[in-house]
Design a protein around this motif. Structure first.
Motif, PDB file in Angstrom:
ATOM      1  N   HIS A   1      -4.101  12.457   8.483  1.00  0.00           N
ATOM      2  CA  HIS A   1      -4.946  11.599   7.644  1.00  0.00           C
ATOM      3  C   HIS A   1      -4.161  10.498   6.966  1.00  0.00           C
TER       4      HIS A   1
ATOM      5  N   ASP B   1      -4.543   4.056   3.005  1.00  0.00           N
ATOM      6  CA  ASP B   1      -4.035   2.687   3.060  1.00  0.00           C
ATOM      7  C   ASP B   1      -4.972   1.779   3.821  1.00  0.00           C
TER       8      ASP B   1
ATOM      9  N   LEU C   1       0.844  -1.184   0.000  1.00  0.00           N
ATOM     10  CA  LEU C   1       0.000   0.000   0.000  1.00  0.00           C
ATOM     11  C   LEU C   1       0.877   1.230   0.000  1.00  0.00           C
ATOM     12  N   LYS C   2       0.971   1.865  -1.111  1.00  0.00           N
ATOM     13  CA  LYS C   2       1.790   3.074  -1.167  1.00  0.00           C
ATOM     14  C   LYS C   2       0.894   4.278  -1.041  1.00  0.00           C
TER      15      LYS C   2
ATOM     16  N   TYR D   1     -10.108   9.390   0.566  1.00  0.00           N
ATOM     17  CA  TYR D   1      -9.774  10.806   0.395  1.00  0.00           C
ATOM     18  C   TYR D   1     -11.019  11.674   0.469  1.00  0.00           C
TER      19      TYR D   1
ATOM     20  N   ARG E   1      -9.970   3.730  -1.947  1.00  0.00           N
ATOM     21  CA  ARG E   1      -8.997   4.792  -1.697  1.00  0.00           C
ATOM     22  C   ARG E   1      -9.608   6.151  -1.999  1.00  0.00           C
TER      23      ARG E   1
END
Lengths: 101, 164, 488, 473
Positions: free
Chosen positions: D220, D225, A99-100, D298, D294
Motif C-alpha cells: 500500500h 503519496d 511527499l513523505k 489510508y 491522505r
C-alpha cells in the motif's frame, strides 16, 4: 550438463532479483526505469522458456505484448522525467521529497 | 555446445544487469542494459524464439535504448557525485532480492524432472505467432494499440514545452 | 392507519415542518408532535387488550439476504414494549418542554431530539432484530452531535469518548446479533424476534460466545460496570434534554433488548457466565455507589447514580424469576422517569446559576420552593421511597432475586442505603440551609406552563408507585412467555 | 444480441477516439467536450443497463465473457466515470494544459476498467490492466507544473511497473504449469493436477501484482503519496475505480479457476491475514492524518481490507457481500470527493482545517460531505452500514472470528477520524467568512448522492435484488 527448464528459470529469477534490488537501492530515476526493464525482461525470459518447454505458443504472444507495454511505460516515464527536469533541474528520485510517508 | 552457449549468454546477461545497477553514470548504465538485452536475445535464440529475438534487438536495443540515451543526453545528466553509500537501502534491497531468488530457485528445483525439453520444432514459428496474434489474440492486440495511443498523448502532454 | 406507524411518522412530519417552514417556532412544532405521540401512547395503553400477544402488528418484507435471512419491517407491541413506548413519549415530551425555545441553533437541536425519540420508538416497536439495531443506532448518533454542539464543559472530550465507547458497543452487539441469527437452521432463518425466542436449542459452546457479546454490547450502552466510564462525564456535559433522553430512555433500550434476547434464547450461556455477571453487579452497585458518594458536582453525581442503579436491573436479569423481572420492567420505567426528572432539575439549576458544585448551593427551597420540592421528590423517588415508582420495582426485584442469589441481594440492599446517603446529603446541601450567593440568582418556575413537565413526570411516578398493578397485569403474561422460552 | 461491435468497451473506445479527432480538428471548448463526454457515458449506462447479459456469453474466442457479473461491474465503472467526469468539470479551471484530453484519457481508462470486468485470459488481463494503469500514470501527473503531482506520477509509475512485473512473472508460472493462459484451461488443469509449487508461486506473484492495485498492506505504500499528489478527480477515480478493478480481477481469478478447495486452502489464510492487516493499519494510520486526501487513502486501505475479508468468506455469499460493499463505497466515497471538488473550485480543499465551520459557510457541501463520511464509517441508516453489515455476516458465516474482531476494532477507529472531519465542519468556527458558491447543477448531484446514501441505506431492497439476481438467489 544438460540445460533444462530450471536453468532458464533460475537465470530469469536472478535477473528479476537484480532488477528488484536495483529499484530499491538506486535513486536515479532513469536507472530505476532501467531496472524496471530488467525485471520485465526477466519475466519475458520465463515466458519464453515455458513456451519452449510446454510447446505452447501463447507464451511468446505474451512476450510480444509485454515488450509493447514496456515501451509505452518507458515513454510515459521518460516524459515524466523531462517534466520533472523542467521544474527541478535534475532527475534523481532524491529530489522527490515533498511527499513523505 | 548448447550448454556452453547457455552459460555464456546467461553470464553476459547477468553481468549487464549488474552493470546497470553498479554504474554511477547513467550513460554507462544504459549501455550495460543494451548488453544485457542483447545477451537475452541470445537466450531467446537458444529457446527457439527467433522472432522474439529479433523484436528484442529491434525494439529494446533499438528504440527503447535510444529513447533512454536521448533523454540522458538531452537533460545532460552527469555521473552522480560521490556520496555516502546507502547501507539501509542496500541491505533492504539485498534481503528482498535474495528472498525472491531463493523462492524461485526452490520452486524450480522441485520441478526439475517434470519438464523435459521437447525436440526442436519448426524454426519458422513466425507463422504460428502471426496466426495466433491476429485470430485468437486480436482483442489484446487492439487494446495495445489504444494503450500506445494513450501513452503517446500522455507523453506529449507531459513533456511538450508549450501547449496551447 | 396503523397507530404504531403513526407514532413513527409524527416525528418525521415534525422534522419536515422544521426543515421546510423555518418561520414556525421549532420548539412549538416539536412539543406538538410529542403531545400527539403521548396521546397516542396513552390511547394504546387503554386500548390494549392484555394477554401475551402482540397487537397492532404490521409486517412488510424489506430485503432478502441470500442464504442468510429475510429482513422484515415488522412492528407490534406487547405489554412490555407498550410500557417502554409510554416511557419514551413521556420523557420526550418532558425533555423538549424544559428546553428553552431560544437555544442556539434551535432548529437543529429540535430535529436531533425528534430523531432520538424516533429512533427509540422504532427500537421499542420493532420486532425484527435488524430494525431494532438500526433504530437504536439512529437514536445514538444525535446524542453525539448534541453533546458536541450544545454541551457544557469539556464537551468535545465527553462526546468523542462516548461515541467511541458506544460505537464499540454497537459493533460488539452487531457481532452478537449476527451470531444469534446465524445459529438458526438455514431454512427457517430470520431476524424475527419471536423466531429467535422460540429458537431450537442453541449449541452450548456457541451460547457461551454469544452471551458475553450481547451482554457487553448492550452493557456498554447500559453502562454496566466496568464499561461505564463514558456515562457520568457524558451526562454531566450533555444538555439537559439529551441527558434526559439518554439516561431516561436510550439506556432502557439496552435493558429491554437484553430481556428479549438473553433470557429466552441463551439459558445455558447465562448459567455459564452467571458468576461473572454477579461480580459485575456487585461492582456496579457497591463500587459505583461509593464513587457516587465522592462526587462534588451535582450532574456528575446524578450520572454516577444513574449508572449505579443499573446494578439492580442486572440483578433481576440474573435471577430469572418472574417476580424479579416484573420488578425489572417497573424499575426501568420508574428509573427512566426519576432520572429524567433529576437531570431536568440539574439542567435548570445549571442554566440559571451557571454552577454545578453541590456545596455552592444552599437554600434552594427558600429561594425557589417549586424547584426545591421537585428536587426532594426526585431524590426520594431515586432512593426508593414507598409511594413513588422506584420503590415497587426495587422491592419486587429484591424479593424475586433473594431466593436464587441471597448474598448478592443483601449486598445490593446495602446499595439502597448508600444511595440514600448521597441523595439525602445532596438534597440537604442544595435545598436547605441559608441562601447562598449562587442560589440567590435562582428564579423559581412560576408559570403553570413551566411547571407542567415536572408535574407530569411526578404524576407518572406517583401513578406507578401507588397503583403498580396497572403495569404488572400488562407485563406479567409477556414475561411468562419469555421465561418459558417463547413456548418452546 | 451483442456482437463484438456492440460491446460497451468498443463503443466507448471508438467514442473517445472520435472525441480526440474532433478535438484535434475543430478545437471545441473543453466545457462542451466535457458535456459531450457526460452524455456519452450516460447513454452508455442506459445501453448497458438495457442489455441482456445472457445473450452472448463468450466473445472474442472466449477471451471476453459477457455475464451478469460483468454487466454489474461495467455499470459500476460507468457510474464511477460519470461522477469522476462531473468532478473534472468542477475543477476544470485548475487544469493548466490539455483540458479536453483529460476527459478523453479518463474515458480510455474507463473502457479499460470495463474490459477488465469481462476478462477471461491472463494476456488480456495484463493488457487491459496496463491500459488502465498507463492512463492513470498520465492522469496522476496531470498537473505538470506542480511538483507534488509529478512526484505522485513517478511513484505510481514505479510501483505500477513493479507490480506489472510481478503480474507477468506470476502469469508466466501459471502458464508454464497449466500450459495455457485461459482461465478455463487453468481451472481445468488445476483440477486434474496435484498441487504443485509452481502453481502456488504463480498465483502468489499474480496476487501480489493485484494487491498493489487494490492497495493492500504491505503493498500500500504508494497509495497515500499518490492520492495526495494526484488531481482530485483522479484521486477519486483511483480510490473507487482502480480499487474496484483490482477487486473484480481478484473475484474473477479466485472464484473462477482458483476456487478449488485445495488451492483455496492456500490463498484463504493469506488473504485473511493481509485483509486483517489492511483493516487495522489503514484505519489506525488514518487517524493522525491532517490532509484529507491522505486520510482517504489510508481509509481506502482499510476498505480494501474489508473487501478482501468478503472474498475470503465462503464463496457465493462473500462475493455478493463484496459487490454490495463496493456499491456502498462507490456512493459514499464519490459523495465525499464531489463535495471536496465543489469546495476546491473556490480554493484549497485538501487540508482538514479548510473544512472548519463549513456547515455555516456552505451547508450544501457540508451536509453531503458529513453524510458521506458517516456512511464510510458504516453507521446506520447510511448505505455504508449495509456494506459493513453484509461483510460481517459473511465473515461470521465463514467462521473467521479473528478477522471479525479486527473488523470491529478498525471500524471503531474509522469512526474516530471520519467523525473528526464532521466535527471540524460542525463544531469549529470558520477562518474566514467568504461564502462558497455552489452551482445549481452540483447541488442537484450532491443532493441526489446524499439522498441515495440515506434512501438506499434505509430501503436497501433494490441493491440486494440486483446483487441477488447476479448470483441467482
Amino acid at each position: 550438463m544438460d540445460i533444462g527448464l530450471q536453468h532458464y528459470l533460475v537465470a530469469s529469477g536472478a535477473l528479476f532479483s537484480l532488477g528488484l534490488f536495483g529499484i530499491i537501492f538506486r535513486r536515479n530515476l532513469i536507472v530505476v526505469f532501467m531496472c524496471l526493464e530488467l525485471m520485465l525482461n526477466a519475466a519475458n525470459l520465463t515466458l519464453v522458456a515455458f513456451s519452449r518447454f510446454t510447446q505452447h505458443m501463447d507464451g511468446q504472444i505474451f512476450v510480444f505484448f509485454t515488450i509493447t507495454v514496456a515501451a509505452a511505460e518507458v515513454a510515459v516515464g521518460l516524459a515524466l522525467v523531462v517534466a520533472i527536469f523542467r521544474i527541478k533541474g535534475n532527475g534523481k528520485t532524491e529530489s522527490l521529497k515533498e511527499l513523505k510517508f | 555446445m548448447e550448454s556452453l552457449l547457455f552459460w555464456f549468454f546467461t553470464f553476459g546477461m547477468l553481468l549487464g544487469g549488474i552493470g546497470v545497477i553498479a554504474n554511477r553514470n547513467p550513460i554507462a548504465s544504459a549501455l550495460s542494459l543494451v548488453i544485457s538485452i542483447c545477451f537475452l536475445a541470445g537466450l531467446y535464440l537458444l529457446l527457439n524464439a527467433f522472432f522474439l529475438a529479433a523484436i528484442q534487438i529491434i525494439v529494446y536495443a533499438g528504440a527503447v535504448m535510444v529513447l533512454f540515451l536521448f533523454i540522458v543526453m538531452l537533460l545532460d545528466l552527469r555521473a552522480e557525485a560521490k556520496r555516502p553509500f546507502r547501507w539501509g537501502a542496500f541491505f533492504v534491497g539485498l534481503v528482498v532480492a535474495v528472498l525472491f531468488f531463493v523462492a524461485i530457485a526452490r520452486v524450480t528445483h522441485s520441478m526439475k524432472d517434470r519438464f523435459v525439453a521437447a525436440p526442436f520444432g519448426n524454426p519458422d514459428n513466425i507463422t504460428a505467432i502471426g496466426n495466433l496474434l491476429f485470430t485468437r489474440y486480436l482483442l489484446p492486440f487492439e487494446v495495445t494499440s489504444i494503450l500506445l495511443l494513450v501513452a503517446m498523448i500522455g507523453a506529449i502532454l507531459l513533456s511538450k514545452k508549450e501547449l496551447k | 392507519m396503523n397507530p404504531l406507524l403513526i407514532l413513527l411518522l409524527v416525528p418525521l412530519a415534525a422534522i419536515a415542518v422544521i426543515l421546510w417552514l423555518p418561520q414556525i417556532c421549532p420548539k412549538r412544532t416539536t412539543v406538538t408532535a410529542f403531545i400527539v405521540n403521548f396521546a397516542i401512547s396513552l390511547g394504546l395503553f387503554f386500548q390494549f387488550e392484555g394477554g401475551s400477544g402482540f397487537q397492532w402488528v404490521l409486517k412488510y418484507p424489506w430485503f432478502n439476504l441470500p442464504n442468510v435471512a429475510q429482513v422484515n419491517f415488522h412492528l407490534g407491541v406487547d405489554g412490555i414494549s407498550l410500557m417502554m413506548v409510554f416511557l419514551t413519549t413521556l420523557v420526550s415530551l418532558a425533555s423538549v418542554w424544559v428546553t428553552s425555545a431560544v437555544v442556539k441553533r434551535a432548529r437543529e437541536f429540535f430535529i436531533y431530539i425528534l430523531l432520538i425519540s424516533l429512533g427509540a420508538l422504532g427500537a421499542f416497536l420493532s420486532r425484527d432484530l435488524f430494525f431494532i439495531y438500526i433504530f437504536h443506532e439512529f437514536a445514538l448518533i444525535p446524542t453525539f452531535l448534541m453533546i458536541g454542539i450544545w454541551g457544557g464543559q469539556n464537551r468535545q472530550f465527553a462526546s468523542i469518548q462516548m461515541t467511541l465507547y458506544l460505537a464499540l458497543g454497537s459493533l460488539i452487539l452487531l457481532a452478537g446479533i449476527v451470531g444469534l441469527v446465524l445459529t438458526q437452521p438455514l431454512d427457517s432463518r430470520s431476524f424475527d424476534l419471536e423466531a429467535i425466542q422460540q429458537i431450537h436449542v442453541i449449541d452450548e459452546g456457541i451460547q457461551r460466545i454469544i452471551y458475553p457479546l450481547l451482554l457487553i454490547g448492550f452493557g456498554i450502552l447500559i453502562s454496566l460496570f466496568p464499561f461505564h466510564s463514558w456515562a457520568p462525564t457524558g451526562y454531566a456535559s450533555a444538555p439537559a434534554a439529551t441527558a434526559m433522553m439518554h439516561a431516561g430512555v436510550l439506556k432502557k433500550f439496552g435493558l429491554y433488548a437484553l430481556l428479549r434476547l438473553l433470557l429466552p434464547a441463551l439459558d445455558s450461556g447465562a448459567d455459564y457466565w452467571q458468576t461473572t455477571l454477579l461480580v459485575l453487579i456487585v461492582g456496579n452497585v457497591i463500587y459505583l455507589g461509593y464513587v457516587t458518594m465522592a462526587q462534588k458536582e451535582f450532574p456528575l453525581m446524578l450520572g454516577y447514580s444513574s449508572v449505579m442503579h443499573m446494578g439492580y436491573l442486572f440483578l433481576a436479569l440474573a435471577s430469572q424469576s418472574l417476580i424479579a423481572l416484573t420488578g425489572f420492567v417497573l424499575l426501568m420505567v420508574a428509573h427512566g422517569i426519576s432520572a429524567a426528572l433529576l437531570f431536568a432539575l440539574s439542567g435548570e439549576l445549571q442554566s440559571k446559576t451557571g454552577e454545578t458544585r453541590i456545596a455552592s448551593f444552599g437554600g434552594v427551597y427558600t429561594q425557589a420552593p417549586f424547584l426545591g420540592i421537585m428536587l426532594l421528590v426526585g431524590s426520594m423517588a431515586s432512593i426508593g421511597l414507598p409511594g413513588l415508582a422506584n420503590f415497587s420495582g426495587e422491592v419486587l426485584i429484591f424479593f424475586g432475586a433473594f431466593k436464587s442469589h441471597p448474598w448478592v441481594t443483601i449486598v445490593c440492599v446495602w446499595g439502597v442505603v448508600i444511595s440514600a446517603v448521597y441523595q439525602l446529603r445532596a438534597v440537604r446541601l442544595i435545598c436547605f440551609g441559608s441562601v447562598s450567593e449562587v442560589t440567590a440568582k435562582l428564579v423559581d418556575l412560576s408559570s403553570y406552563s413551566a411547571r407542567f413537565p415536572y408535574l407530569l413526570l411526578v404524576a407518572a411516578s406517583l401513578w406507578i408507585g401507588i397503583y403498580p398493578q396497572s403495569v404488572i397485569h400488562l407485563v406479567q403474561p409477556c414475561l411468562e412467555v419469555i421465561l418459558n422460552g417463547g413456548g418452546r | 444480441m451483442i456482437s463484438i461491435f456492440g460491446t460497451p468497451e468498443f463503443i466507448l473506445t471508438v467514442a473517445a477516439t472520435l472525441l480526440l479527432l474532433w478535438e484535434a480538428a475543430l478545437n471545441p471548448s473543453p466545457r462542451l467536450l466535457g458535456r459531450v463526454t457526460l452524455a456519452i457515458l450516460i447513454g452508455l449506462f442506459v445501453y448497458v443497463f438495457e442489455s441482456d447479459p445472457t445473450a452472448n456469453k463468450a466473445l472474442w474466442s472466449g477471451l471476453y465473457v459477457w455475464d451478469a457479473e460483468a454487466k454489474f461491474f461495467k455499470l459500476f465503472f460507468i457510474v464511477t466515470s460519470i461522477l469522476v467526469v462531473w468532478s473534472i468539470r468542477l475543477l476544470e479551471s485548475k487544469i493548466e494544459v490539455g483540458k479536453s484530453e483529460f476527459y478523453i484519457i479518463t474515458l480510455f481508462a474507463a473502457s479499460g476498467m470495463m474490459l477488465l470486468s469481462s476478462v477471461q485470459d491472463l494476456i488480456l488481463l495484463f493488457v487491459a490492466l496496463e491500459l488502465v494503469t498507463v492512463s492513470f500514470y498520465v492522469l496522476v501527473a496531470y498537473h505538470r507544473s506542480q511538483t507534488a503531482s509529478l512526484e505522485a506520477g513517478v511513484k505510481y509509475l514505479v510501483m505500477g511497473a513493479v507490480s506489472s512485473a510481478f503480474l507477468i512473472m506470476g502469469s508466466a508460472y501459471l502458464f508454464g504449469a497449466c500450459g495455457s493462459t485461459h482461465f478455463d484451461s487453468i481451472g481445468l488443469a488445476l483440477r486434474s493436477l496435484e498441487m504443485r509449487p509452481e502453481i502456488l508461486l504463480g498465483l502468489a506473484l499474480v496476487l501480489v501484482g493485484l494487491f498493489f492495485k487494490v492497495s493492500v498492506v504491505p503493498f500500500h505504500v504508494w497509495a497515500p503519496d499518490v492520492y495526495q499528489g494526484a488531481p482530485l478527480p483522479v484521486t477519486a477515480f483511483l480510490a473507487v475505480g482502480s480499487k474496484a478493478a483490482g477487486i473484480v480481477l481478484l473475484l474473477r481469478l479466485l472464484t473462477g479457476p482458483f476456487a478449488g478447495e485445495e488451492v483455496a486452502s492456500y490463498w484463504i489464510p493469506a488473504l485473511a491475514t493481509l485483509g486483517m492487516a489492511s483493516m487495522i493499519l489503514g484505519n489506525f494510520a488514518a487517524i493522525p492524518q491532517r490532509n484529507l486526501k491522505r486520510m482517504l487513502a489510508y481509509s481506502g486501505i482499510g476498505h480494501a481490507g474489508f473487501l478482501l475479508a468478503g472474498i475470503v468468506s465462503n464463496f457465493i455469499q462473500g462475493q455478493a457481500a463484496v459487490l454490495i460493499y463496493l456499491c456502498t463505497y462507490l456512493i459514499s466515497a464519490m459523495t465525499v470527493f464531489i463535495a471536496m471538488s465543489a469546495l476546491g473550485k473556490s480554493g484549497e480543499s485538501d487540508h482538514v482545517s479548510n473544512y472548519a465551520g463549513l456547515s455555516k459557510k456552505a451547508p450544501w457541501i457540508a451536509v453531503p460531505m458529513a453524510l458521506g463520511m458517516v456512511s464510510l464509517a458504516g453507521i446506520p441508516p447510511c448505505i455504508g452500514f449495509m456494506g459493513k453489515f453484509t461483510i460481517f455476516i459473511a465473515i461470521w458465516q465463514s467462521e473467521h472470528y479473528a478477522l471479525f474482531a479486527a473488523g470491529v476494532i478498525s471500524a471503531v477507529a474509522g469512526l474516530y477520524y471520519y467523525l473528526g472531519v464532521v466535527r471540524t465542519m460542525y463544531w469549529t468556527n470558520p477562518a474566514d467568512k467568504d461564502p462558497v458558491i455552489v452551482s445549481f447543477q452540483t447541488k442537484i448531484v450532491l443532493g441526489l448522492l446524499s439522498a441515495s446514501i440515506l434512501l438506499i441505506g434505509f430501503w436497501s431492497k433494490p441493491l440486494f435484488s440486483i446483487v441477488n439476481s447476479i448470483y441467482g438467489f
